[in-house]
Design a protein around this motif. Structure first.
Motif, mmCIF file in Angstrom:
data_model
loop_
_atom_site.group_PDB
_atom_site.id
_atom_site.type_symbol
_atom_site.label_atom_id
_atom_site.label_comp_id
_atom_site.label_asym_id
_atom_site.label_seq_id
_atom_site.Cartn_x
_atom_site.Cartn_y
_atom_site.Cartn_z
ATOM 1 N N LEU A 119 38.813 26.687 -4.406
ATOM 2 C CA LEU A 119 39.078 26.536 -2.978
ATOM 3 C C LEU A 119 40.535 26.215 -2.713
ATOM 4 C CD1 LEU A 119 35.859 24.577 -1.899
ATOM 5 C CD2 LEU A 119 36.427 26.970 -1.371
ATOM 6 N N SER A 120 41.130 25.408 -3.558
ATOM 7 C CA SER A 120 42.539 25.039 -3.382
ATOM 8 C C SER A 120 43.436 26.256 -3.533
ATOM 9 C CB SER A 120 42.897 23.948 -4.402
ATOM 10 O OG SER A 120 44.275 23.641 -4.290
ATOM 11 N N VAL A 121 43.075 27.146 -4.540
ATOM 12 C CA VAL A 121 43.894 28.367 -4.725
ATOM 13 C C VAL A 121 43.896 29.208 -3.450
ATOM 14 C CG1 VAL A 121 44.026 30.547 -5.992
ATOM 15 C CG2 VAL A 121 43.617 28.426 -7.210
ATOM 16 N N LEU A 122 42.730 29.254 -2.760
ATOM 17 C CA LEU A 122 42.641 30.055 -1.526
ATOM 18 C C LEU A 122 43.099 29.276 -0.309
ATOM 19 C CD1 LEU A 122 39.216 31.854 -2.062
ATOM 20 C CD2 LEU A 122 41.516 32.740 -2.469
ATOM 21 N N GLY A 123 43.584 28.038 -0.527
ATOM 22 C CA GLY A 123 44.076 27.251 0.586
ATOM 23 C C GLY A 123 42.959 26.649 1.404
ATOM 24 N N LEU A 124 41.750 26.394 0.803
ATOM 25 C CA LEU A 124 40.599 25.861 1.518
ATOM 26 C C LEU A 124 40.279 24.464 1.007
ATOM 27 C CD1 LEU A 124 38.331 29.066 1.503
ATOM 28 C CD2 LEU A 124 39.764 28.224 3.389
ATOM 29 N N THR A 125 39.504 23.807 1.745
ATOM 30 C CA THR A 125 39.061 22.464 1.367
ATOM 31 C C THR A 125 37.589 22.528 0.996
ATOM 32 O OG1 THR A 125 38.520 21.968 3.663
ATOM 33 C CG2 THR A 125 40.736 21.367 2.907
ATOM 34 N N PRO A 126 37.078 21.559 0.265
ATOM 35 C CA PRO A 126 35.658 21.559 -0.090
ATOM 36 C C PRO A 126 34.785 21.615 1.145
ATOM 37 C CG PRO A 126 36.830 19.959 -1.421
ATOM 38 C CD PRO A 126 37.806 20.433 -0.412
ATOM 39 N N GLY A 127 33.706 22.351 1.048
ATOM 40 C CA GLY A 127 32.800 22.509 2.181
ATOM 41 C C GLY A 127 33.037 23.801 2.948
ATOM 42 N N ALA A 128 34.013 24.634 2.543
ATOM 43 C CA ALA A 128 34.300 25.896 3.244
ATOM 44 C C ALA A 128 33.130 26.841 3.083
ATOM 45 C CB ALA A 128 35.575 26.529 2.720
ATOM 46 N N TYR A 168 34.914 33.807 -8.466
ATOM 47 C CA TYR A 168 34.107 32.655 -8.850
ATOM 48 C C TYR A 168 33.359 32.073 -7.659
ATOM 49 C CZ TYR A 168 32.910 27.911 -10.156
ATOM 50 O OH TYR A 168 32.235 26.750 -10.327
ATOM 51 N N LEU A 169 34.096 31.938 -6.556
ATOM 52 C CA LEU A 169 33.451 31.344 -5.359
ATOM 53 C C LEU A 169 32.349 32.232 -4.814
ATOM 54 C CD1 LEU A 169 36.595 29.908 -3.527
ATOM 55 C CD2 LEU A 169 34.807 28.605 -4.730
ATOM 56 N N MET A 170 32.548 33.597 -4.849
ATOM 57 C CA MET A 170 31.532 34.474 -4.352
ATOM 58 C C MET A 170 30.304 34.451 -5.214
ATOM 59 S SD MET A 170 32.724 35.545 -1.517
ATOM 60 C CE MET A 170 31.488 36.752 -1.162
ATOM 61 N N GLN A 171 30.501 34.214 -6.510
ATOM 62 C CA GLN A 171 29.341 34.088 -7.399
ATOM 63 C C GLN A 171 28.620 32.746 -7.181
ATOM 64 O OE1 GLN A 171 30.804 34.629 -11.375
ATOM 65 N NE2 GLN A 171 31.237 36.845 -11.081
ATOM 66 N N THR A 172 29.377 31.724 -6.868
ATOM 67 C CA THR A 172 28.822 30.367 -6.748
ATOM 68 C C THR A 172 28.100 30.212 -5.415
ATOM 69 O OG1 THR A 172 30.593 29.507 -8.096
ATOM 70 C CG2 THR A 172 29.350 27.920 -6.772
ATOM 71 N N TYR A 173 28.716 30.681 -4.322
ATOM 72 C CA TYR A 173 28.134 30.518 -2.960
ATOM 73 C C TYR A 173 26.906 31.390 -2.798
ATOM 74 C CZ TYR A 173 31.795 27.504 -1.184
ATOM 75 O OH TYR A 173 32.632 26.435 -0.943
ATOM 76 N N ARG A 180 31.094 30.742 3.105
ATOM 77 C CA ARG A 180 31.347 32.011 2.406
ATOM 78 C C ARG A 180 32.262 32.929 3.237
ATOM 79 N NH1 ARG A 180 28.471 34.609 -1.670
ATOM 80 N NH2 ARG A 180 28.617 36.902 -1.671
ATOM 81 N N VAL A 181 32.081 32.925 4.553
ATOM 82 C CA VAL A 181 32.943 33.757 5.435
ATOM 83 C C VAL A 181 34.381 33.271 5.382
ATOM 84 C CG1 VAL A 181 33.355 34.465 7.824
ATOM 85 C CG2 VAL A 181 31.009 34.319 6.948
ATOM 86 N N GLU A 182 34.583 31.966 5.382
ATOM 87 C CA GLU A 182 35.952 31.431 5.318
ATOM 88 C C GLU A 182 36.582 31.783 3.982
ATOM 89 O OE1 GLU A 182 35.351 27.301 5.991
ATOM 90 O OE2 GLU A 182 35.377 27.488 8.193
ATOM 91 N N VAL A 183 35.766 31.797 2.893
ATOM 92 C CA VAL A 183 36.309 32.186 1.583
ATOM 93 C C VAL A 183 36.789 33.640 1.638
ATOM 94 C CG1 VAL A 183 35.691 32.594 -0.822
ATOM 95 C CG2 VAL A 183 34.947 30.492 0.309
ATOM 96 N N ARG A 184 35.931 34.515 2.237
ATOM 97 C CA ARG A 184 36.320 35.946 2.287
ATOM 98 C C ARG A 184 37.584 36.139 3.114
ATOM 99 N NH1 ARG A 184 31.938 37.574 4.122
ATOM 100 N NH2 ARG A 184 30.937 38.090 2.123
#
Length: 341
Positions: A282-291, A336-341, A293-297
């Motif tokens: 999440l930090s690499v994508l500039g996000l905070t914990p709790g983001a 990784y995040l898309m696999q995890t979420y 799946r749409v915010e990740v994309r």
């Protein structure tokens, strides 16, 4: 002092034994040379016969030559000599002789008709006296002479007058028609030349107008090409400036991320346990914990556009390598995040 020159008749008068006889001889010779259908020999024999009693003492040849030459000054001088030296009786005698030599064949020529009247006037013989004397000698009155300037004279004396006049009129008409035809032909040629000249001028003007339009079209095409080139240059300039701005922002972001990572590393060294893998992704994508799946994309797309290696093709190989590594970290975190979420 110049020597006076004498005329042939004046020389005859100077050599003559009787100037009156010589003058009379010339006047009678003048009448004889105007006789029609008479040979020169007959004229001389008749003159010698009429003047047999004269006392002039010279040949008749020079007198006949002067009469043939129609020397009016000599005739005038002869008449003055006779008029000065003779009385009325001698004047009548000269007129009598003149009528005789003029009418031997019974026909009075038109020229002698006028000559008799002229001599009578010079010698002071009245016209009535001349008419009376002429009738006594010829048996016919001295009629008014015909006028050769009138058509009636030539109708009588020239039977072919009207035919010749008609031919002359016809020839004149033909000449007039030919001249008119030539004038019309010349006028047509002139008009044709004028039309050809106007046509050439119009063709020249058309060629000039076409050349002018072609020049204007070429100039317009060149202006349009220049405008397009200028627009392309401006677009490329804008693209370069945009790429430079993106590169500056990327470098600034890399610098901030590097500074943040260094700060995090320091905190990690100072803090007890490091964050887990999800938090790092999440930090690499500039996000905070709790983001979500749409915010990740959305974050991945934004970061991929900013840090894709193709945007750094004009930079150094080192910068391109850093960008490739950075993009790979972003992609790994996203996967990784898309696999995890």
């Amino acid at each position: 002092m110049p020597i006076a020159r004498f005329s042939p008749f004046e020389l005859l008068l100077l050599k003559s034994r009787s100037q009156v006889d010589t003058a009379t001889l010339l006047l009678l010779a003048w009448v004889l040379v105007h006789r029609q259908h008479v040979s020169e020999g007959q004229r001389r024999r008749r003159l010698a016969q009429v003047t047999a009693q004269f006392r002039h003492g010279h040949e008749l040849g020079p007198v006949m030559s002067i009469a043939h030459s129609q020397d009016l000054q000599a005739i005038q001088l002869a008449a003055e000599v006779v008029r000065k030296e003779c009385g009325s009786e001698r004047s009548l005698s000269i007129i009598h002789q003149a009528i005789t030599v003029a009418t031997d064949d019974g026909e009075l020529s038109l020229a002698n008709h006028y000559i008799l009247r002229f001599l009578a006037d010079l010698l002071n013989v009245a016209p009535m006296t001349l008419n009376t004397l002429f009738k006594e000698l010829t048996g016919t009155p001295l009629a008014t002479p015909e006028d050769p300037s009138r058509d009636a004279y030539w109708q009588t004396h020239d039977p072919d007058y009207h035919a010749r006049k008609a031919r002359e009129a016809e020839a004149a008409e033909r000449q007039h028609q030919q001249a008119h035809a030539r004038a019309e032909q010349q006028q047509r040629k002139k008009e044709q030349r004028h039309q050809q000249k106007q046509q050439k001028q119009q063709e020249k003007q058309q060629r000039q107008e076409q050349a002018r339009q072609a020049r204007e079209q070429e100039q317009q095409r060149q202006r349009e090409q220049t405008r397009q080139q200028e627009q392309e240059r401006q677009r490329q300039q804008q693209q370069r400036e945009q790429a430079e701005r993106e590169q500056r922002r990327s470098r600034q972001q890399d610098s901030r991320q590097q500074h943040h990572q260094e700060h995090r590393h320091r905190q990690q060294r100072a803090s007890p346990p490091p964050p887990d893998r999800t938090t790092r992704a999440l930090s690499v994508l500039g996000l905070t914990p709790g983001a979500t799946r749409v915010e990740v994309r959305h974050a991945y797309r934004r970061m991929a556009q900013l840090h894709h290696p193709d945007r750094f093709y004009s930079e150094s190989e080192h910068q391109v390598a850093l960008a490739s590594a950075r993009f790979q970290r972003i992609k790994n975190a996203y996967d990784y995040l898309m696999q995890t979420y």
